[in-house]
Motif scaffolding. Sequence first.
Motif, PDB file in Angstrom:
ATOM      1  N   ARG A   1      31.455 -13.417 117.890  1.00 21.35           N
ATOM      2  CA  ARG A   1      30.461 -12.389 117.589  1.00 21.35           C
ATOM      3  C   ARG A   1      29.096 -12.977 117.230  1.00 21.35           C
ATOM      4  N   GLY A   2      28.921 -14.281 117.491  1.00 23.67           N
ATOM      5  CA  GLY A   2      27.630 -14.904 117.211  1.00 23.67           C
ATOM      6  C   GLY A   2      27.445 -15.407 115.793  1.00 23.67           C
ATOM      7  N   LEU A   3      28.498 -15.369 114.985  1.00 22.54           N
ATOM      8  CA  LEU A   3      28.363 -15.789 113.593  1.00 22.54           C
ATOM      9  C   LEU A   3      28.113 -17.285 113.470  1.00 22.54           C
ATOM     10  N   GLY A   4      28.775 -18.092 114.283  1.00 26.02           N
ATOM     11  CA  GLY A   4      28.529 -19.540 114.237  1.00 26.02           C
ATOM     12  C   GLY A   4      27.075 -19.859 114.532  1.00 26.02           C
ATOM     13  N   ARG A   5      26.508 -19.219 115.546  1.00 24.61           N
ATOM     14  CA  ARG A   5      25.098 -19.439 115.886  1.00 24.61           C
ATOM     15  C   ARG A   5      24.189 -18.957 114.759  1.00 24.61           C
ATOM     16  N   ARG A   6      24.533 -17.819 114.154  1.00 28.85           N
ATOM     17  CA  ARG A   6      23.721 -17.307 113.045  1.00 28.85           C
ATOM     18  C   ARG A   6      23.732 -18.269 111.862  1.00 28.85           C
ATOM     19  N   LEU A   7      24.896 -18.808 111.541  1.00 23.54           N
ATOM     20  CA  LEU A   7      24.978 -19.778 110.443  1.00 23.54           C
ATOM     21  C   LEU A   7      24.196 -21.045 110.779  1.00 23.54           C
ATOM     22  N   LEU A   8      24.313 -21.508 112.016  1.00 22.98           N
ATOM     23  CA  LEU A   8      23.582 -22.701 112.447  1.00 22.98           C
ATOM     24  C   LEU A   8      22.079 -22.465 112.345  1.00 22.98           C
ATOM     25  N   THR A   9      21.610 -21.333 112.808  1.00 22.96           N
ATOM     26  CA  THR A   9      20.182 -21.001 112.734  1.00 22.96           C
ATOM     27  C   THR A   9      19.719 -20.910 111.285  1.00 22.96           C
ATOM     28  N   THR A  10      20.528 -20.325 110.433  1.00 19.88           N
ATOM     29  CA  THR A  10      20.198 -20.227 109.007  1.00 19.88           C
ATOM     30  C   THR A  10      19.980 -21.614 108.415  1.00 19.88           C
ATOM     31  N   ALA A  11      20.892 -22.540 108.698  1.00 21.73           N
ATOM     32  CA  ALA A  11      20.771 -23.904 108.169  1.00 21.73           C
ATOM     33  C   ALA A  11      19.547 -24.612 108.742  1.00 21.73           C
ATOM     34  N   GLU A  12      19.303 -24.444 110.029  1.00 22.86           N
ATOM     35  CA  GLU A  12      18.138 -25.086 110.652  1.00 22.86           C
ATOM     36  C   GLU A  12      16.838 -24.563 110.045  1.00 22.86           C
TER      37      GLU A  12
END
Length: 177
Positions: free
Chosen positions: A102-113
């Motif tokens: 559902r895109g959560l991994g990408r959202r978490l990655l973007t948050t950290a970046e």
Amino acid sequence: MNVTRLDEKEVLDRLDALAGLMADTVDGGASIGFLGPLDHAEATAWWKERAAGVAAGSLAIWAAHDVERVVGTVSLAFPDKPNSRHRAELVKLMVHRDARGRGLGRRLLTTAEEAAVAAGVTLLHLDTETDSPAEHLYTTAGWTRSGVIPDYAADPAGVLRPTTLYFKQLGAAAPTR
């Protein structure tokens, strides 16, 4: 789904939920440093030890949570050496098995970046099990593969696996930590 940065107290208050997420991640086959099956008490103790790093500013943790539980995390580990303040290591990007796709991994990655840029970090690095699903996430998010180390770590079943190293260069702000 909310993604929030946890302070020391919030890490300690959410130990049970964080441990549950970690156990699910390991039980699902992700190589995040533990052998399976991961004992809940061991996972709880591991997260409890992280709270001091959060308090000291050497570790930043974000958690994604739905109404009932923690379903994902990502962390940045900041080096303590003066010549390393421009970089951080991305660690423990986890998404619960039933929250994937559902895109959560990408959202978490973007948050950290984005948080890294705000902190003045210009270089991120990580390692992940070679040929794991996480590799697709990192390559499509603009991370650069820099090499593979054979037999780097045991997967949850205890089998030695290679790890792939990645890095990502970010904006050129001065370190502010």
